[in-house]
Design an enzyme around this catalytic site. Structure first.
Site, PDB file in Angstrom:
ATOM      1  N   SER A 198       0.846  -1.194   0.000  1.00 12.24           N
ATOM      2  CA  SER A 198       0.000   0.000   0.000  1.00 12.24           C
ATOM      3  C   SER A 198       0.885   1.249   0.000  1.00 12.24           C
ATOM      4  CB  SER A 198      -0.946  -0.030   1.201  1.00 12.24           C
ATOM      5  OG  SER A 198      -1.934   0.960   1.089  1.00 12.24           O
TER       6      SER A 198
ATOM      7  N   HIS B 215      -7.983  -4.979  -0.912  1.00 15.61           N
ATOM      8  CA  HIS B 215      -6.704  -4.358  -0.568  1.00 15.61           C
ATOM      9  C   HIS B 215      -5.841  -5.282   0.283  1.00 15.61           C
ATOM     10  CE1 HIS B 215      -3.930  -1.104  -0.421  1.00 15.61           C
ATOM     11  NE2 HIS B 215      -4.038  -0.918   0.880  1.00 15.61           N
TER      12      HIS B 215
END
Length: 687
Positions: free
Chosen positions: A547, A662
């Site tokens: 991320s 994610h």
């Protein structure tokens, strides 16, 4: 005329070349884009899955993920303990419950409430459980969040836990990045996609409604409307001394906004600094963390301090404040949670947690330190507003995680569960070191290595950091890292670089926007220090980040390709010129800046990995990984970086999971596969 025609041709040519030739990869489910993904997946999997490490890491990781000895993480709802569980018989998972007494006794009698594998068979949808919001105080009903494939967008449906059925005529919301809370059995406060421009440019709701049972949502009035340029609006309910207080949080940026409460059908905006962080309401004391020094009634409350305000006074526009905790330069607030009568304040002191119980009596706060273990990470996993019971996990690099039951009024704790040792921790040691960053700041980092490690520069070393969003990187036990890396002779390093929250808001703010290069310099300094101390060399040094951490390692290898020989770049941001136009990207402009503003793009473009790729540089062979269903950080970042590097002639590895959101994975098999690919790559490059 001829000159004008030639100028037009030149402008068309320049525009065509200015256009990103790989932008088609931003079309998540585009035919051409998925052809590229499938081709790269196949090529990388063919190589990495044939490595000698692959099967061993996969099998051991799957054994760990499926182990019956895992701690059943509790969530307390009144007299029950709820838990979400995945194993070989429940691939997508079950949501289950048992009585608190049986859970505490160590002999839980689990009752399955919701079976996602059965739901998948029925609906032909890869459902992922994303949590539930219950109806206080009995919790017989819940609003269940369900994702298709693991993304952040969820379908929300009302569920009766006694009948174990979704309520056919109950509350139900279509798929969006929305959220709801019960005010009472027949009234919800709702943030969702109401249509007609009700979502922000970041992809979150901008409006709030109250929804009464038996009425249509579209006919319900708006009680709050934000702006399309906001990050979004969120809602919740505070409960204190028989009061039920609906609250609305408007985020104008990621770190600033407003708090509104609904009192007697009237919205009241709380007169507070825009960057204040409210935590809990208890005994009419509203607790919050000061992000920027705040002067009130002649007193300055320092950055990072925990304070409480008389809530009734605040509603009247008065500020009656009590200082609860003021950190020094080595400490910060990790979390604040409430039980029925007390607060649990988790403090990070030089990257080690200390837990305190705060009690409010006779207009005064008192505190006691919880007798929790020292020198590790404490995480509050569940509290109960109907009692003073709470649960927390304690862990460090070499001590398997243990679950504790605490009582905040009696200030006692009890060990309930402990993970078994999945690797021989006695062979390893942990030390904390400091590197010196480019501006002279000292950057702490942990090294986990064999007790017999030789400082000869030849140790395969994996360096991890995050460095953003005030998120702290803390020591934790990982059975997968232990088996796939440490047991095979690897050295593991965790760096506490700026941008995180380890040392309070100032540590985070030192890496914001135009100061972002500090974060990258910190990371480089740790790498250089590891090499200087002869733990490793650039030939044997690998880095890993996901991320925002994916951005970190993307910058690391483009700025200092000489330092690293392996890079695992997971669910990353990489194209910082377009990040604010992709999915939730616009919400992070408070962290990185706005690339559409000339003065802000001036500093972003200096580090943006996608824009800073150059031909003729000896880059490491990077391993990129992402998820098709990541609706937070767009998979286009990783896809385009891979395509551009291949176009420049650089070999890379790439794997994109078709689901997982994610987090990258939705099932234990997917998690094991991800670990096997990653560590096969690392051993191939660093041994």
């Amino acid at each position: 005329m001829k000159f004008t025609f030639l100028l037009t041709l030149i402008m068309i040519h320049m525009t065509a070349h200015a256009q990103d030739p790989f932008q088609y990869l931003e079309e998540v489910d585009g035919t051409k884009a998925l052809e590229f993904v499938n081709q790269q997946n196949q090529l990388s999997f063919e190589i990495l899955s044939k490595r000698p490490e692959y099967d061993q890491v996969y099998n051991k990781s799957l054994e760990i993920y499926n182990s019956k000895d895992r701690i059943e993480i509790p969530t307390v709802y009144a007299k029950y303990i709820y838990n979400f569980w995945q194993d070989p018989q429940h691939i997508r998972g079950i949501w289950r419950r048992t009585s608190a007494n049986k859970y505490i006794s160590g002999k839980p009698d689990w009752e399955t409430i919701l079976d996602l594998d059965e739901m998948q068979k029925k609906d032909s949808i890869k459902w992922v459980f994303k949590g539930a919001t219950g109806l206080f105080p009995d919790y017989n009903r819940f609003m269940i969040n369900l994702s298709k494939g693991g993304g952040d967008a969820v379908i929300i449906r009302e569920f009766d836990v006694n009948t174990r059925q979704f309520i056919s005529d109950g509350f139900s919301l279509a798929e969006s990045k929305g959220n709801v809370s019960y005010i009472d059995k027949d009234l919800l406060i709702v943030a969702t996609d109401f249509g007609n421009g009700s979502m922000t440019s970041s992809g979150y709701p901008s409006k709030i409604k109250l929804w009464k049972r038996g009425t249509l949502l579209e006919n319900s009035p708006f009680i709050f409307e934000g702006d399309v340029k906001d990050v979004g609006v969120w809602q919740g309910v505070w409960r204190d001394e028989q009061q039920i207080i609906p609250v609305i949080i408007r985020r104008t940026t990621f770190y600033t906004g407003e708090y509104h409460v609904l009192q007697n059908n009237k919205l009241i905006k709380l007169d507070l600094p825009s960057d204040i962080e409210i935590s809990e309401l208890l005994n009419n004391q509203l607790t919050m963390t000061v992000i920027t020094d705040w002067k009130v009634n002649g007193t300055v409350y320092k950055q990072g301090s925990l304070i409480s305000m008389n809530f009734s006074d605040l509603l009247q526009g008065k500020k009656t404040i009590k200082l609860m905790y003021q950190p020094d330069k080595f400490s910060s607030i990790t979390s604040v949670n409430r039980t029925k009568n007390n607060l649990l304040v988790n403090i990070l002191n030089n990257v080690k947690n200390e837990l305190f119980v705060y009690s409010y009596l006779n207009n005064t706060w008192s505190k006691k330190r919880v007798p929790a273990p020292d020198f590790g990470t404490i995480s509050i996993v569940s509290t109960d507003e109907t009692s003073d019971a709470y649960y927390f996990l304690f862990t460090n690099f070499l001590k398997p995680s243990s679950l504790y039951l605490g009582n905040s009024s009696e200030n006692r704790i009890k060990t309930l569960r402990s993970l078994p040792s999945f690797f021989d921790a006695e062979k390893f040691k942990v030390k904390q070191y400091m590197s010196t960053s480019a501006d002279g700041n000292l950057i702490p980092y942990f090294v986990v290595s064999s007790k017999s490690v030789k400082l000869n520069g030849n140790n395969p070393t994996l360096l991890y950091a995050y460095g953003g969003f005030q998120i702290s990187s803390l020591p934790a036990y990982s059975a997968v890292i232990g088996n796939a890396w440490l047991e095979k002779g690897g050295v593991y390093v965790l760096a506490n670089i700026r941008g995180g929250g380890e040392f309070g808001p100032g540590w985070h703010q030192a890496g914001l926007k135009e100061k972002r290069q500090n974060v990258f310099n910190d990371f480089h300094s740790v790498a250089e220090d590891l090499i200087k101390r002869k733990f490793t060399s650039s030939k044997h040094l690998g880095i890993y980040g996901g991320s925002n951490g994916g951005l970190l390692v993307g910058v690391a290898f483009t700025q200092r390709p000489d330092l690293y020989n392996a890079v695992v770049c997971a669910v990353p941001l990489l194209d910082m010129q377009r990040y604010n136009k992709l999915l939730a990207g616009a919400s992070w402009m408070g962290e990185y800046g706005d690339p559409d503003k000339t003065d802000e793009w001036a500093y972003i473009q200096k580090y943006s990995p996608y824009q800073n790729l150059k031909k003729g540089v000896k880059y490491p062979e990077v391993y990129f990984t992402t998820s098709t269903r990541d609706d937070r950080v767009h998979p286009g970042h990783a896809r385009k970086m891979v395509a551009k590097m291949l176009d420049m002639g650089y070999p890379v590895y790439y794997y994109e999971n078709t689901e997982g959101g994610h987090a990258g994975s939705s099932t234990n098999e997917q998690r094991a596969k991800s670990a096997a690919l990653m560590y096969s790559y690392l051993w191939m490059k660093l041994r």
